[in-house]
Design a protein around this motif. Structure first.
Motif, mmCIF file in Angstrom:
data_model
loop_
_atom_site.group_PDB
_atom_site.id
_atom_site.type_symbol
_atom_site.label_atom_id
_atom_site.label_comp_id
_atom_site.label_asym_id
_atom_site.label_seq_id
_atom_site.Cartn_x
_atom_site.Cartn_y
_atom_site.Cartn_z
ATOM 1 N N UNK A 139 12.270 -5.578 14.608
ATOM 2 C CA UNK A 139 12.520 -4.909 15.884
ATOM 3 C C UNK A 139 12.803 -5.898 17.005
ATOM 4 N N UNK A 140 13.087 -7.156 16.647
ATOM 5 C CA UNK A 140 13.445 -8.162 17.641
ATOM 6 C C UNK A 140 14.957 -8.338 17.625
ATOM 7 N N UNK A 141 15.684 -7.883 18.649
ATOM 8 C CA UNK A 141 17.140 -7.951 18.636
ATOM 9 C C UNK A 141 17.693 -9.367 18.719
ATOM 10 N N UNK A 142 16.836 -10.336 19.038
ATOM 11 C CA UNK A 142 17.314 -11.714 19.177
ATOM 12 C C UNK A 142 17.328 -12.471 17.868
ATOM 13 N N UNK A 143 16.672 -11.905 16.863
ATOM 14 C CA UNK A 143 16.682 -12.576 15.565
ATOM 15 C C UNK A 143 18.048 -12.429 14.934
ATOM 16 N N UNK A 149 0.836 -1.196 0.000
ATOM 17 C CA UNK A 149 0.000 0.000 0.000
ATOM 18 C C UNK A 149 0.875 1.253 0.000
ATOM 19 N N UNK A 150 0.580 2.182 -0.896
ATOM 20 C CA UNK A 150 1.352 3.427 -0.952
ATOM 21 C C UNK A 150 1.058 4.257 0.291
ATOM 22 N N UNK A 151 2.116 4.790 0.907
ATOM 23 C CA UNK A 151 1.941 5.537 2.149
ATOM 24 C C UNK A 151 2.670 6.873 2.060
ATOM 25 N N UNK A 152 2.208 7.835 2.862
ATOM 26 C CA UNK A 152 2.946 9.082 3.056
ATOM 27 C C UNK A 152 3.665 9.036 4.403
ATOM 28 N N UNK A 153 3.028 8.382 5.376
ATOM 29 C CA UNK A 153 3.634 8.180 6.692
ATOM 30 C C UNK A 153 3.000 6.938 7.301
ATOM 31 N N UNK A 154 3.832 6.090 7.914
ATOM 32 C CA UNK A 154 3.297 4.819 8.405
ATOM 33 C C UNK A 154 4.152 4.301 9.561
ATOM 34 N N UNK A 155 3.525 3.984 10.714
ATOM 35 C CA UNK A 155 4.280 3.389 11.823
ATOM 36 C C UNK A 155 4.680 1.960 11.458
ATOM 37 N N UNK A 156 5.909 1.603 11.723
ATOM 38 C CA UNK A 156 6.410 0.294 11.319
ATOM 39 C C UNK A 156 6.213 -0.743 12.413
ATOM 40 N N UNK A 157 5.861 -1.948 11.977
ATOM 41 C CA UNK A 157 5.728 -3.085 12.875
ATOM 42 C C UNK A 157 6.699 -4.171 12.438
ATOM 43 N N UNK A 158 7.096 -5.002 13.374
ATOM 44 C CA UNK A 158 8.039 -6.074 13.061
ATOM 45 C C UNK A 158 7.521 -6.911 11.890
ATOM 46 N N UNK A 159 8.370 -7.095 10.873
ATOM 47 C CA UNK A 159 8.001 -7.899 9.712
ATOM 48 C C UNK A 159 7.455 -7.107 8.552
#
Length: 210
Positions: free
Chosen positions: A94-98, A70-80
């Motif tokens: 955002x998982x430092x253990x990966x 989806x085209x975005x102008x601003x978007x909060x990021x989630x893991x994956x």
């Protein structure tokens, strides 16, 4: 703090750990993340990181910034989340253990994964067209959406849909001025595209790659 894993045409080329504040993405060498791709604007996007949260912001780019198609102008990021900029896929983690290979700071420079490491999440990549002849020669068109329609003024458009079996090219009609595949009319019911196929639409020849 989050990371971005960067792929181009399905190949892993780098990993960047995000810093607090702003991380710029674009084609210009002054950017923190340099993507060597004509479909990427000089300063294309910005990742803002506050605490452990990151947000992607498009900087008015010509070809857009996409998150999960989806085209975005601003978007909060989630893991994956998969961010698509030009022909590049940037996967936010955002998982430092990966575990993932640690590569150079600037993914625009060729790099190879170090031995003994593996990426523990599936990285999504998209096929693309590259204009090899016509007024848009050199430009890339990532096939991010499930259905992409290539305009053909006065004639039938070329429709490319992503299916379980690959990318299907369909044309409503055949004849002079209609889209062709490798110089021939597209068969009724459509044809699955293969690496190197040439689609000719409105005088522009586009080469398919995945």
């Amino acid at each position: 703090m989050g990371k971005l894993i960067i792929k181009f045409q399905g190949k892993l080329i780098g990993e960047v750990s995000l810093k607090l504040g702003e991380t710029t993405v674009g084609r210009k060498p002054v950017c923190d993340i340099v993507l060597d791709d004509v479909a990427v604007s000089g300063q294309h996007a910005l990742v803002k990181t506050v605490g452990v949260k990151s947000t992607i912001q498009d900087l008015g780019s010509k070809n857009g910034t996409f998150v999960e198609g989806e085209r975005v102008t601003q978007h909060p990021l989630r893991h994956g989340d998969t961010i698509n900029i030009g022909g590049h896929a940037l996967i936010y983690r955002d998982d430092p253990n990966l575990d993932a290979p640690v590569l150079g700071k600037r993914p625009g420079v060729s790099a190879a994964p170090t031995g003994g490491h593996k990426v523990t999440t599936e990285l999504m990549d998209f096929a693309q067209f590259v204009a090899v002849e016509g007024k848009n020669k050199g430009k890339r068109l990532p096939l991010i959406k499930d259905l992409v329609e290539l305009d053909n003024p006065g004639k039938s458009p070329a429709r490319i849909s992503r299916t379980a079996h690959g990318y299907l090219l369909e044309v409503a009609a055949v004849g002079p001025g209609e889209p062709t595949l490798n110089g021939k009319p597209v068969r009724p019911g459509g044809e699955l595209l293969k690496n190197g196929d040439i689609v000719d639409v409105a005088g522009t020849k586009l080469q398919f790659s995945k």
